[in-house]
Design a protein around this motif. Sequence first.
Motif, PDB file in Angstrom:
ATOM      1  N   LYS A 229      28.073 -10.852  54.589  1.00 59.89           N
ATOM      2  CA  LYS A 229      28.150 -11.755  55.750  1.00 59.89           C
ATOM      3  C   LYS A 229      26.814 -11.854  56.476  1.00 59.89           C
ATOM      4  O   LYS A 229      26.521 -12.857  57.108  1.00 59.89           O
ATOM      5  N   GLU A 230      25.997 -10.799  56.374  1.00 55.14           N
ATOM      6  CA  GLU A 230      24.679 -10.796  57.015  1.00 55.14           C
ATOM      7  C   GLU A 230      23.605 -11.438  56.134  1.00 55.14           C
ATOM      8  O   GLU A 230      22.445 -11.482  56.518  1.00 55.14           O
ATOM      9  N   GLY A 231      23.989 -11.879  54.931  1.00 60.84           N
ATOM     10  CA  GLY A 231      23.034 -12.558  54.058  1.00 60.84           C
ATOM     11  C   GLY A 231      22.386 -11.692  52.995  1.00 60.84           C
ATOM     12  O   GLY A 231      21.497 -12.158  52.269  1.00 60.84           O
TER      13      GLY A 231
ATOM     14  N   GLY B 287      21.830 -13.964  43.468  1.00 59.10           N
ATOM     15  CA  GLY B 287      21.331 -14.298  44.797  1.00 59.10           C
ATOM     16  C   GLY B 287      20.271 -15.382  44.812  1.00 59.10           C
ATOM     17  O   GLY B 287      19.332 -15.327  45.587  1.00 59.10           O
TER      18      GLY B 287
ATOM     19  N   ASP C 254      16.159  -8.722  50.649  1.00 57.19           N
ATOM     20  CA  ASP C 254      17.577  -8.803  51.001  1.00 57.19           C
ATOM     21  C   ASP C 254      18.525  -8.364  49.889  1.00 57.19           C
ATOM     22  O   ASP C 254      19.733  -8.470  50.028  1.00 57.19           O
TER      23      ASP C 254
END
Length: 193
Positions: free
Chosen positions: A122-124, A9, A93
């Motif tokens: 999809k939301e990060g 990430g 996140d």
Amino acid sequence: MAEDSFTLGGHTFHSRFILGSGKYSLTLIDAAVRYAEAELVTVAVRRANTKEKENILDYVPKTVTLLPNTSGARTAEEAVRIAHLAKALGCGDFVKIEIMRDSKYLLPDNNETIRATEILAKEGFVVLPYMYPDLYAAHALVDAGAAAVMPLAAPIGSNKGLATKEFLQILIDEIDLPIIVDAGIGKPAEVCA
């Protein structure tokens, strides 16, 4: 000696050790992180506020990346709700998806895990899904946006070691994401393997 690092990430980590915080008293967390040189620490969201004045997040050093898990989730929707809660608590996140519908063997539900991974990626979110080591499920997790896959070595708490070694090797050979072996490790030698 060359630096042995990996990226998840967009974050680079120099330690491959991920410390679970579930077995420590809160006052030992900081020492465990420092002495293990852990850069990633898992946190069960349900432990984040165990008492009115006690919060596990107050004991985890701010220098580490938190990896909240969705322990206790039985569906993708529950896992997504827990991930949102973790983010609201200040955990960042990253999220480790754990969805288990059986309480006897604690085996991950790959289908629900794929659904939750797709929604959260999809939301990060940086999604690290705990999964049963199945090649087709791993491919689906890659397609869903997982940052890594976390196949089990053996059932949680069984200390059976590398019971799924051949399946783990297939994932290592075929999946182009970090493979983080999780659960069931019994001895330090098995961790090194």
